[in-house]
Design a protein around this motif. Structure first.
Motif, PDB file in Angstrom:
ATOM      1  N   GLU A  31      -7.764  -0.662  -3.463  1.00 16.75           N
ATOM      2  CA  GLU A  31      -8.318   0.680  -3.300  1.00 16.75           C
ATOM      3  C   GLU A  31      -7.477   1.744  -3.999  1.00 16.75           C
ATOM      4  N   SER A  80       0.814  -1.215   0.000  1.00 12.39           N
ATOM      5  CA  SER A  80       0.000   0.000   0.000  1.00 12.39           C
ATOM      6  C   SER A  80       0.849   1.266   0.000  1.00 12.39           C
ATOM      7  N   GLU A 135      -5.616 -12.292   0.801  1.00 13.93           N
ATOM      8  CA  GLU A 135      -6.557 -11.312   1.348  1.00 13.93           C
ATOM      9  C   GLU A 135      -5.837 -10.013   1.704  1.00 13.93           C
ATOM     10  N   ARG A 136      -4.663 -10.117   2.351  1.00 14.84           N
ATOM     11  CA  ARG A 136      -3.911  -8.915   2.706  1.00 14.84           C
ATOM     12  C   ARG A 136      -3.514  -8.130   1.461  1.00 14.84           C
ATOM     13  N   LEU A 145      -5.012  -8.050  -1.556  1.00 14.77           N
ATOM     14  CA  LEU A 145      -6.168  -7.377  -2.156  1.00 14.77           C
ATOM     15  C   LEU A 145      -6.610  -6.189  -1.305  1.00 14.77           C
ATOM     16  N   ASP A 146      -6.626  -6.368   0.008  1.00  8.73           N
ATOM     17  CA  ASP A 146      -6.985  -5.261   0.894  1.00  8.73           C
ATOM     18  C   ASP A 146      -6.030  -4.082   0.726  1.00  8.73           C
ATOM     19  N   ALA A 147      -4.749  -4.372   0.522  1.00 10.15           N
ATOM     20  CA  ALA A 147      -3.725  -3.327   0.500  1.00 10.15           C
ATOM     21  C   ALA A 147      -3.650  -2.579  -0.815  1.00 10.15           C
ATOM     22  N   GLU A 197     -16.660  -7.729  -0.240  1.00  9.22           N
ATOM     23  CA  GLU A 197     -16.752  -6.363  -0.737  1.00  9.22           C
ATOM     24  C   GLU A 197     -18.156  -6.055  -1.275  1.00  9.22           C
ATOM     25  N   ARG A 237     -20.583  -5.430   1.563  1.00  5.87           N
ATOM     26  CA  ARG A 237     -20.312  -4.128   2.186  1.00  5.87           C
ATOM     27  C   ARG A 237     -20.787  -2.979   1.310  1.00  5.87           C
ATOM     28  N   LYS A 267      -4.491 -15.977   3.731  1.00  4.30           N
ATOM     29  CA  LYS A 267      -4.367 -14.680   4.376  1.00  4.30           C
ATOM     30  C   LYS A 267      -3.481 -13.739   3.565  1.00  4.30           C
ATOM     31  N   TRP A 286     -13.267 -12.896  -1.073  1.00  4.76           N
ATOM     32  CA  TRP A 286     -12.963 -11.481  -0.854  1.00  4.76           C
ATOM     33  C   TRP A 286     -13.951 -10.593  -1.616  1.00  4.76           C
TER      34      TRP A 286
END
Length: 475
Positions: free
Chosen positions: A407, A370, A399-400, A402-404, A445, A448, A396, A441
């Motif tokens: 966006e 990120s 997932e980390r 894609l989260d990072a 999203e 949400r 994990k 994942w």
């Protein structure tokens, strides 16, 4: 340690969230991509496995244990010696040669892989590929060894048959710049054009590579050019790239401790090269030459269209005793802290906006996702982010990642997935873990309100299939 010998089977909803709505949507998204062909744009499967129509995957120990550093490093960490696992030595000193005994040691320690991606892959291979129905442990080791031995002797378990069964659309190998590509030429003559080489010049570009001078002599032989100076060195590399591309290559691959790029003048580059020829180059020389040659490789990729891959951040052969006795790739390569923003500036300012150039980067430093990589990929048109690599191609880890990055960089600046494996039979398992985790994942999203269901379905297709084809120019 053993487990209760009950029937071994997969949960059809494995890796999906426990929350019912997310699990249901993840399952729906997964059903839309589960049967897509496998695109394998980067990996280390030896082409000889497919070039020889009669090749087999060997014994269960040869398939699952001896060559797989994911397996041997875990067992080594718990005190199981590499020699007892049959890992060959450099000096020819004795190691275990009884493959059944090697398998027994592996089976007795299989519990060590609980909760790891390696455990997921191994179970998936045993259950889905080979139809094993009993948990692997000390009590079941011999019976499963016999079952696997019988199956590995059958025609439907030969590599070519499994390639078709796995529904592999394209598989790219990783080949030294000095390779004659004899196996690839043989495959192409038979019409196997979906197995492609990848140009990897590290052994001649990195002056501190083991056997550099011998590798350089080999480069001269296969290119037909006597490499006596830097100018001829570059010409030999360009000739080899042309040869690889003629046999279907669409990419190159480069490994370095850091992504530092630095332009040297031709005079400076040749002075370093001459010191290396004389056996007098320093560690600083090697670092500066690699940094310069990454720029040269980018320049060549902008000219010939080969996608440039850069794997950065591993301190190779950390365990000196293991390296001395067993050589490289034995599980002792350890991640390093890495800086990208300043390091890539020279390369990206030279080629990052060139539509003919594409760079795919991989890191072992998750802290840069990120902070540096997503912002860089979200700006430079040529840059794509490779998927989580090596220690992080896990549930994990995905997932980390894609989260990072999503966006900031979005999904369409990612490179999709590659399995990056030497273990041919694990390819479907690795893709399945990626597909399930991505779909879970995306489901999260969607619930949400970040995505709607149609967007999630489209992104599932892109992340599991479309992005890799386009990134590596395989479409």
């Amino acid at each position: 340690m053993t487990t209760n010998p009950s029937t071994w089977a997969h949960d059809p909803d494995r890796l999906f969230a426990a929350e019912p709505r997310q699990r249901e949507l993840a399952r729906h998204l997964y059903e839309g991509v589960a049967e897509l062909p496998l695109v394998c744009p980067h990996g280390h499967v030896p082409p000889r496995l497919l070039a020889d129509p009669d090749a087999t995957l060997g014994t269960p120990a040869e398939l699952f244990v001896i060559p797989d550093h994911y397996v041997t490093r875990m067992l080594y960490s718990q005190g199981v010696s590499l020699a007892s696992l049959g890992v060959p030595t450099r000096d020819g000193s004795s190691v275990e040669t009884d493959h059944r005994e090697i398998w027994r040691r592996f089976a007795a320690h299989f519990y060590l892989f609980r909760g790891t991606p390696t455990g997921l892959w191994l179970k998936d291979e045993l259950v889905r590929v080979f139809g094993v129905t009993k948990p692997l442990n000390a009590d079941t080791a011999d019976a499963i060894y016999d079952e696997l031995t019988e199956k590995l002797a059958e025609p439907e378990y030969r590599p070519r048959a499994l390639f078709k069964r796995f529904h592999i659309e394209v598989l790219c190998t990783t080949d030294a710049a000095t390779d004659t590509l004899a196996e690839h030429r043989s495959l192409q003559r038979e019409g196997w054009t979906n197995v492609r080489p990848t140009f990897r010049p590290d052994a001649v570009v990195n002056l501190d590579a083991e056997g550099w001078r011998e590798n350089l002599d080999r480069l001269g032989e296969v290119s037909g050019l006597e490499v006596t100076d830097y100018r001829r060195f570059v010409a030999a590399l360009e000739a080899r790239r042309t040869f690889f591309k003629a046999l279907g290559a669409t990419a190159t691959d480069h490994a370095a401790e850091t992504p530092h790029t630095e332009r040297l003048s031709d005079r400076e580059a040749d002075a370093i090269f001459q010191r290396a020829l004389a056996g007098e180059s320093s560690a600083e020389d090697a670092a500066r030459f690699t940094a310069h040659m990454l720029l040269e490789m980018a320049r060549m990729s902008a000219e010939d269209g080969l996608v440039m891959q850069l794997h950065v951040g591993s301190l190779r052969n950390h365990n000196r005793a293991v390296f001395a006795r067993f050589g490289p790739d034995r599980g002792a390569d350890i991640p390093l802290q890495t800086e990208w923003t300043r390091s890539l500036r020279a390369l990206l300012n030279a080629h990052g906006s060139d539509p003919a150039f594409r760079l795919v980067v991989f890191t072992l430093d998750e802290s840069t996702y990120s902070r540096e990589l997503a912002p860089l990929a979200g700006h430079y048109p040529a840059l794509r982010l490779g998927p989580p690599w090596w220690f992080f191609d896990s549930v994990k880890g995905i997932e980390r990642f894609l989260d990072a990055v999503v966006e900031t960089a979005g999904v369409y600046n990612l490179a999709g997935f590659n399995d990056d494996t030497r273990a041919f039979a694990s390819i479907p398992a690795r893709h399945d873990v990626w597909r399930r985790t991505v779909c879970n994942w995306l489901a999260g999203e969607t619930l949400r309100g970040v995505l709607d269901e149609s967007e999630a379905a489209e992104l599932a297709h892109e992340l599991t299939y479309g992005l890799a084809r386009r990134t590596y120019r395989l479409a």
